[in-house]
Every structure is written in structure tokens, then in C-alpha cells.
Design a protein around this motif. Structure first.
Motif, PDB file in Angstrom:
ATOM      1  N   GLU A  49       0.814  -1.247   0.098  1.00 11.39           N
ATOM      2  CA  GLU A  49      -0.036  -0.276  -0.054  1.00 11.39           C
ATOM      3  C   GLU A  49       0.819   1.263  -0.334  1.00 11.39           C
ATOM      4  OE1 GLU A  49      -3.060   0.744   3.365  1.00 11.39           O
ATOM      5  OE2 GLU A  49      -3.637  -1.406   2.839  1.00 11.39           O
ATOM      6  N   SER A  50       1.999   0.936   0.924  1.00 12.99           N
ATOM      7  CA  SER A  50       3.218   2.602   0.972  1.00 12.99           C
ATOM      8  C   SER A  50       3.303   2.540  -0.101  1.00 12.99           C
ATOM      9  CB  SER A  50       3.143   2.418   2.177  1.00 12.99           C
ATOM     10  OG  SER A  50       2.445   2.663   3.206  1.00 12.99           O
ATOM     11  N   GLN A  51       3.867   1.396  -1.017  1.00 13.76           N
ATOM     12  CA  GLN A  51       4.631   1.911  -2.345  1.00 13.76           C
ATOM     13  C   GLN A  51       4.556   2.256  -3.634  1.00 13.76           C
ATOM     14  OE1 GLN A  51       6.550  -2.119  -2.438  1.00 13.76           O
ATOM     15  NE2 GLN A  51       8.589  -1.288  -3.804  1.00 13.76           N
ATOM     16  N   LYS A  52       4.986   4.030  -3.680  1.00 16.62           N
ATOM     17  CA  LYS A  52       4.277   4.487  -4.721  1.00 16.62           C
ATOM     18  C   LYS A  52       4.974   4.355  -5.696  1.00 16.62           C
ATOM     19  CE  LYS A  52       3.223   9.627  -2.325  1.00 16.62           C
ATOM     20  NZ  LYS A  52       4.006  10.287  -1.220  1.00 16.62           N
TER      21      LYS A  52
ATOM     22  N   PHE B 209      21.619   6.013 -20.165  1.00 18.37           N
ATOM     23  CA  PHE B 209      21.135   5.161 -19.327  1.00 18.37           C
ATOM     24  C   PHE B 209      19.574   6.002 -19.836  1.00 18.37           C
ATOM     25  CE2 PHE B 209      19.211   3.474 -15.923  1.00 18.37           C
ATOM     26  CZ  PHE B 209      19.946   2.499 -15.820  1.00 18.37           C
ATOM     27  N   ILE B 210      19.380   7.629 -19.816  1.00 20.51           N
ATOM     28  CA  ILE B 210      18.400   8.297 -20.022  1.00 20.51           C
ATOM     29  C   ILE B 210      17.504   7.987 -21.412  1.00 20.51           C
ATOM     30  CG2 ILE B 210      17.086  10.645 -19.537  1.00 20.51           C
ATOM     31  CD1 ILE B 210      19.529  11.557 -17.371  1.00 20.51           C
ATOM     32  N   HIS B 211      18.638   7.937 -21.858  1.00 14.53           N
ATOM     33  CA  HIS B 211      18.378   7.664 -23.774  1.00 14.53           C
ATOM     34  C   HIS B 211      17.268   6.862 -23.743  1.00 14.53           C
ATOM     35  CE1 HIS B 211      18.147   7.641 -27.989  1.00 14.53           C
ATOM     36  NE2 HIS B 211      18.830   7.101 -27.877  1.00 14.53           N
ATOM     37  N   ASN B 212      17.657   5.380 -23.315  1.00 18.10           N
ATOM     38  CA  ASN B 212      17.788   4.232 -23.007  1.00 18.10           C
ATOM     39  C   ASN B 212      16.213   3.644 -22.730  1.00 18.10           C
ATOM     40  OD1 ASN B 212      19.197   2.103 -24.752  1.00 18.10           O
ATOM     41  ND2 ASN B 212      20.824   3.596 -23.947  1.00 18.10           N
ATOM     42  N   PHE B 213      15.975   4.577 -21.342  1.00 16.96           N
ATOM     43  CA  PHE B 213      15.210   3.893 -20.500  1.00 16.96           C
ATOM     44  C   PHE B 213      14.670   5.530 -20.217  1.00 16.96           C
ATOM     45  CE2 PHE B 213      19.008   0.950 -19.298  1.00 16.96           C
ATOM     46  CZ  PHE B 213      17.887   0.068 -20.116  1.00 16.96           C
ATOM     47  N   PRO B 214      13.909   6.090 -21.110  1.00 20.96           N
ATOM     48  CA  PRO B 214      12.750   7.703 -20.918  1.00 20.96           C
ATOM     49  C   PRO B 214      12.015   7.663 -19.900  1.00 20.96           C
ATOM     50  CG  PRO B 214      12.218   6.935 -22.749  1.00 20.96           C
ATOM     51  CD  PRO B 214      13.376   5.219 -22.492  1.00 20.96           C
ATOM     52  N   ASN B 215      11.317   5.639 -19.810  1.00 19.98           N
ATOM     53  CA  ASN B 215      10.478   5.839 -18.420  1.00 19.98           C
ATOM     54  C   ASN B 215      11.006   5.603 -17.001  1.00 19.98           C
ATOM     55  OD1 ASN B 215       8.364   6.827 -20.714  1.00 19.98           O
ATOM     56  ND2 ASN B 215       8.183   4.671 -21.169  1.00 19.98           N
ATOM     57  N   ILE B 216      12.282   5.785 -17.120  1.00 17.20           N
ATOM     58  CA  ILE B 216      12.851   5.661 -16.046  1.00 17.20           C
ATOM     59  C   ILE B 216      13.593   6.769 -15.284  1.00 17.20           C
ATOM     60  CG2 ILE B 216      14.748   4.002 -14.810  1.00 17.20           C
ATOM     61  CD1 ILE B 216      12.343   2.207 -15.749  1.00 17.20           C
ATOM     62  N   THR B 217      13.200   7.082 -13.927  1.00 19.10           N
ATOM     63  CA  THR B 217      13.484   7.621 -13.383  1.00 19.10           C
ATOM     64  C   THR B 217      15.019   7.412 -12.537  1.00 19.10           C
ATOM     65  OG1 THR B 217      11.960   7.440 -11.339  1.00 19.10           O
ATOM     66  CG2 THR B 217      11.874   9.571 -12.792  1.00 19.10           C
ATOM     67  N   ILE B 218      16.547   8.242 -12.218  1.00 17.32           N
ATOM     68  CA  ILE B 218      17.272   8.052 -11.972  1.00 17.32           C
ATOM     69  C   ILE B 218      16.871   7.997 -10.204  1.00 17.32           C
ATOM     70  CG2 ILE B 218      20.283   6.763 -11.491  1.00 17.32           C
ATOM     71  CD1 ILE B 218      19.491   8.024 -14.571  1.00 17.32           C
ATOM     72  N   LYS B 219      17.159   7.158  -9.184  1.00 17.95           N
ATOM     73  CA  LYS B 219      16.732   8.143  -7.926  1.00 17.95           C
ATOM     74  C   LYS B 219      18.646   8.358  -7.367  1.00 17.95           C
ATOM     75  CE  LYS B 219      13.089   7.317  -6.304  1.00 17.95           C
ATOM     76  NZ  LYS B 219      12.423   8.375  -6.651  1.00 17.95           N
TER      77      LYS B 219
ATOM     78  N   GLY C 188      13.185   3.817 -10.706  1.00 16.85           N
ATOM     79  CA  GLY C 188      11.691   3.850 -10.567  1.00 16.85           C
ATOM     80  C   GLY C 188      11.732   4.116 -11.036  1.00 16.85           C
ATOM     81  N   SER C 189      10.195   3.151 -10.641  1.00 17.68           N
ATOM     82  CA  SER C 189       9.005   3.697 -12.017  1.00 17.68           C
ATOM     83  C   SER C 189       7.900   3.731 -11.564  1.00 17.68           C
ATOM     84  CB  SER C 189       9.579   2.217 -13.100  1.00 17.68           C
ATOM     85  OG  SER C 189       8.337   2.731 -14.476  1.00 17.68           O
ATOM     86  N   ASN C 190       7.040   3.810 -12.041  1.00 13.21           N
ATOM     87  CA  ASN C 190       5.366   3.579 -11.881  1.00 13.21           C
ATOM     88  C   ASN C 190       4.671   2.436 -12.475  1.00 13.21           C
ATOM     89  OD1 ASN C 190       5.448   6.495  -9.724  1.00 13.21           O
ATOM     90  ND2 ASN C 190       4.635   7.185 -12.480  1.00 13.21           N
ATOM     91  N   GLU C 191       5.439   1.626 -13.408  1.00 15.82           N
ATOM     92  CA  GLU C 191       5.149   0.641 -13.428  1.00 15.82           C
ATOM     93  C   GLU C 191       5.650   0.048 -13.553  1.00 15.82           C
ATOM     94  OE1 GLU C 191       2.644   0.431 -16.294  1.00 15.82           O
ATOM     95  OE2 GLU C 191       2.397   2.135 -15.882  1.00 15.82           O
ATOM     96  N   LYS C 192       5.541  -1.470 -13.619  1.00 14.07           N
ATOM     97  CA  LYS C 192       6.550  -3.062 -12.798  1.00 14.07           C
ATOM     98  C   LYS C 192       7.870  -2.667 -13.681  1.00 14.07           C
ATOM     99  CE  LYS C 192       6.226  -7.401 -10.975  1.00 14.07           C
ATOM    100  NZ  LYS C 192       5.184  -8.747 -10.877  1.00 14.07           N
ATOM    101  N   VAL C 193       9.369  -2.455 -13.082  1.00 16.46           N
ATOM    102  CA  VAL C 193      10.252  -3.051 -13.336  1.00 16.46           C
ATOM    103  C   VAL C 193      10.884  -4.042 -14.015  1.00 16.46           C
ATOM    104  CG1 VAL C 193      12.668  -2.107 -13.215  1.00 16.46           C
ATOM    105  CG2 VAL C 193      10.872  -0.578 -12.079  1.00 16.46           C
TER     106      VAL C 193
END
Lengths: 244, 242
Positions: free
Chosen positions: B145-148, B167-177, B187-192
Motif C-alpha cells: 500500500e505504501s509503495q508509490k 541510461f536516460i536515453h535508453n530508459f525514458p520512462n525510468i527515473t534515476i533515484k 524507479g518507475s510507476n510501472e513494474k520494472v
């Protein structure tokens, strides 16, 4: 649930942990011995030993019982071990009877220390022992429940001792122990009759010297009434203050 | 019920305390004596059973208090702060005893300010704030529940070259934490999906020693659910004890 096992264990635990410990023996046993010696030996030539015996007996019971509950209840509350007893699956009434029975027995034993000393010095024949014993038991029960009432009303052991003296010392002078009630100023006399020790002492006087003023049956009824009243008020206070 | 404060009788021995507590529940003499001996063994207190309770260490006192609470074999046991303020070894033993009791069928209500204890020992956790239960849930459900967002951490064997742009170029939907010489956290809102990342690292000649999914700690969940900082809570508790 075998309630008698819990009752007996609490009683035995208190006996072993508190009543048979040197400080209590000194307070409960040596104190009445001192009273006895003070009256019977030092003033032997002036004092009618048999005459003051009821007062000394009543005083021994009063001091022997009221001081005990301050330890067995107030002290246990302070160390929180009393909570363990409150959580046990026994009724509050049975628990409080178990906690007070030791003090009652202790008070009864205390009452007969002066009798023992008196028997060495004067002839004690002609005493109505049955009536004397019943009155000693009733004084012990009433005084113990007075001690219970005090223990429930305070939170520190020293407060219990101080509060006890608030009742005990006036009782010494107002209940006819050594000063006959009829010798007290008229406006003070009503106070004597609202104190339970007056009735117990009167029966003792009647049993030992046939000088009682109140009918024994009436004194017994009043003492039983005081005992029940004090017990009920105390248990109600425990329910209200300690159990919620 | 076993209280935070060890509220047994100071003058009585450990054994006598247990026998007395058993008698409050109406247990017969023989049974309560054998049960007291059994518990002293189980709680590693057999050698000190004859010593007065006041001579016990804090940890031993706590163990004996718990033993006194279970001597009548209750179905439900309330434990108040069982591991607070005692030595590490005793705390470990108590945690094991709690687990064993629970495995044998005792339902245990444990109140604690140690989030790690709750996480390690409890199946379900309730958060209480201002005397009110504001959340009750299974530990795993609380975490989910707490995992955003889904976070994965890659540990690099050796030094990581500067690949941030790639990294950013290859994985545009991913944020580097987080990124350092030996670690990348994404991190990602989708399953990694791990495979594209593993391929990316492989192509760039980077060896991954470990890839793990990062879940929020129960402490973070607590802070999120209650809005209370752990340190503040501990200070309040210490203040109350004084």
C-alpha cells in the motif's frame, strides 16, 4: 476455577512476605507488648489491670490491623504487583477478603498478647470468653476494613500511615478505651458513637468486667454494619479508581 | 498479560513467583510446581530459580514476567514492550520465545515502539495514535500500500563509467533515484522489467553483482500512515517514563 486455591495462596504469600517479617512483627507484636507492660507493670499499684484490659486489647487490635493494609495494598500498588492480582480470574470481593484475612488474624493474635500478660498477674476467671472472642474478631474485621478504606484512598505508604493516625489517635480517646465515654464533654460524646471501636470496646468491657453500657447484640450489629459498609465502600473505590 | 515493568514480587524466588501466579488461576499444587520448573527450563532460568526476584538482571526479570504470564497456558497473551531496555542476548531469547509461543498456537498482542520487533514478530500490525487504532493490516499489505513506485537497485562489480545520458536515453520512462560508482537505483510507476537493464549493462561491459527490489521499511510506512516521526515518538515515550 478453584477459588479457594487463589484465596489461600494470596493469604499465605502475604503472611510470608509481610506479616512474619521483622518490621511488622516489631510493629504488630512488640507494640502491644509495650502497651501491656506500660499499663500492667509500671502502674501496677495504681491501675486496675482487669479494668484496663479491654482498652489495651482493643488498642492492640486497632494498631495491629490498620497498619498492615498500608503495606500489603499500598506497597503492592506502588510496585504494580497488585495489578497482577486484579487481573487474576477471581472476584474483587474474594481478592480483598484474601488480602484482609491476614490482617484480621494478625489483629486477633495481637489482642491476646495483653491477655497473656494479664493472666500472669491477675485472676482472669469469670470472663465471658465467647463474647470477648467475638468482639475481638469483630473489632479486628472492622479495623482491618478501616485500614483497607485508608489504603484505597491514598497512593503512598507514608500517606496511609498518616491517614491511619487521623483515625487511630482520636479513637484512643473517644471510644471509651481508657476514659469512660460518660466522662467526656457532652458535645464530644456523639463523636464516640459514630466510631466503631466504641461498640467493640463496650462488649469487651461487658465480657471481662461486666461494665458494658450497650446491649452486646446491638454492638455486634453496629460492628457488622460498619464492617460491611467499609468493605463495600472500599471495593467500590477500587472498582472506580483502579479498574476503570 | 505481561507488563513492560516486571511486576513480580521482589522478595520471592523466581520459582515461588511462578508457582504463586499459577495458583491465582486455580492450578493444583503438583501441576503448578511442575509447570514452574518446566518454564524455568524453557526460559533458561533453571539455575537461578531459587534466587530472589530482586537479584535478577533486567533481562531475566522480563523473561520471568513473561513466564508468569503464560504459566496458565492462556490462548491470548498481551505483551507490553517485551524487549525494551534489556540486553541484546535476552532480547533475542525473548523474540524466539514469542515466536515459539505463537507457533504453538498462542495469539499474541504485542505493543512495542520498536518497529523492527513488530516487523519481525507480527503477522498483522496495528498503528495506534493518541489511543486510537488508525490502521490494521498484514505487514506485506502495508508495504504494498505504501509503495508509490517500484524501485530496483543494481550493485556494480567494479567502477561504473559515466553512463547517465545513455541510461536516460535508453530508459525514458525510468527515473534515476541514485547513482554512484558502485550502485544505480532506478524507479518507475510501472513494474520494472530487469532484462532490458541487464542487457544494457552487459552491452556496456558492466558486471552486475546484485539486483534487488527496494521496498519501503515498516518505519517509513509508519511515518507515512501516522505522520509521526519515529524519533519524536521515542522521545515522547522516554519523557513519559521519567
Amino acid at each position: 476455577m478453584k477459588n479457594y486455591i487463589a484465596f489461600w495462596s494470596i493469604l499465605m504469600k502475604d503472611m510470608k512476605n509481610y506479616y512474619l517479617k521483622p518490621p511488622n512483627i516489631s510493629w504488630g507484636i512488640i507494640f502491644p507488648i509495650s502497651w501491656t507492660l506500660m499499663f500492667f507493670i509500671k502502674s501496677q499499684s495504681d491501675v486496675d489491670i482487669r479494668g484496663i484490659l479491654p482498652g489495651v486489647m482493643a488498642l492492640s487490635v486497632l494498631f495491629g490491623t490498620t497498619s498492615m493494609l498500608a503495606v500489603t495494598i499500598t506497597f503492592e500498588r506502588k510496585s504494580r504487583s497488585f495489578e497482577r492480582l486484579l487481573l487474576a480470574p477471581i472476584s474483587l470481593n474474594l481478592l480483598m477478603l484474601a488480602k484482609t484475612t491476614g490482617a484480621i488474624v494478625f489483629g486477633i493474635i495481637n489482642a491476646f498478647i495483653p491477655v497473656f500478660f494479664a493472666s500472669l498477674m491477675v485472676d482472669l476467671s469469670g470472663i465471658n470468653w465467647a463474647s470477648a472472642f467475638i468482639s475481638v474478631v469483630l473489632i479486628a474485621v472492622t479495623s482491618t476494613f478501616l485500614g483497607l478504606f485508608i489504603a484505597v484512598s491514598v497512593s503512598e505508604v507514608f500517606e496511609a500511615q498518616t491517614f491511619s493516625n487521623f483515625f487511630r489517635f482520636p479513637m484512643m480517646f473517644l471510644c471509651g478505651l481508657f476514659i469512660p465515654i460518660e466522662n467526656l464533654p457532652v458535645f464530644i460524646r456523639p463523636l464516640s458513637y459514630i466510631l466503631p471501636l466504641t461498640y467493640g470496646t463496650d462488649v469487651l468491657k461487658g465480657s471481662i468486667n461486666e461494665t458494658g453500657m450497650i446491649a452486646p447484640w446491638l454492638s455486634f450489629v453496629v460492628l457488622i454494619g460498619f464492617a460491611l459498609g467499609l468493605f463495600m465502600v472500599s471495593t467500590r473505590n477500587i472498582q472506580k479508581k483502579w479498574i476503570y | 498479560m505481561s507488563h513492560f515493568e516486571s511486576n513480580l514480587y521482589e522478595e520471592m524466588s523466581g520459582y515461588d513467583n511462578l508457582v504463586f501466579c499459577a495458583s491465582l488461576y486455580g492450578m493444583e499444587k503438583g501441576k503448578r510446581e511442575s509447570r514452574a520448573r518446566e518454564l524455568l527450563e524453557q526460559f533458561n532460568l533453571a539455575d537461578t530459580g531459587d534466587r530472589p526476584f530482586k537479584a535478577y538482571s533486567k533481562g531475566m526479570k522480563r523473561k520471568l514476567t513473561i513466564a508468569a504470564g503464560i504459566i496458565h497456558e492462556p490462548e491470548i497473551l498481551f505483551l507490553d514492550e517485551p524487549t525494551t531496555g534489556i540486553d541484546v542476548e535476552s532480547a533475542r531469547q525473548i523474540r524466539k520465545l514469542i515466536k515459539d509461543l505463537n507457533e504453538k498456537g498462542t495469539t499474541i498482542f504485542l505493543t512495542t515502539h520498536y518497529i523492527e520487533d513488530a516487523e519481525r514478530l507480527c503477522h498483522r500490525i496495528g498503528f495506534i495514535v493518541g489511543g486510537k487504532v488508525i490502521k490494521v493490516s498484514k505487514v506485506t499489505d502495508l508495504m504494498i500500500e505504501s509503495q508509490k513506485e517500484n524501485i530496483v537497485e543494481f550493485s556494480i562489480d567494479g567502477d561504473l563509467p559515466d553512463l547517465k545520458d545513455a541510461f536516460i536515453h535508453n530508459f525514458p520512462n525510468i527515473t534515476i533515484k541514485e547513482i554512484s560508482n558502485h550502485c544505480v537505483r532506478v524507479g518507475s510507476n510501472e513494474k520494472v522489467d530487469l532484462m532490458p537493464f541487464m542487457k544494457f549493462f552487459d552491452v556496456n561491459g558492466i558486471t552486475i553483482s546484485e539486483a534487488k527490489i527496494i521496498r519501503p521499511s515498516l518505519e517509513e510506512v509508519f511515518v507515512k500512515v501516522t505522520g509521526i516521526e519515529i524519533e519524536k515518538l521515542k522521545k515522547e515515550k522516554e519523557g513519559r517514563k521519567k
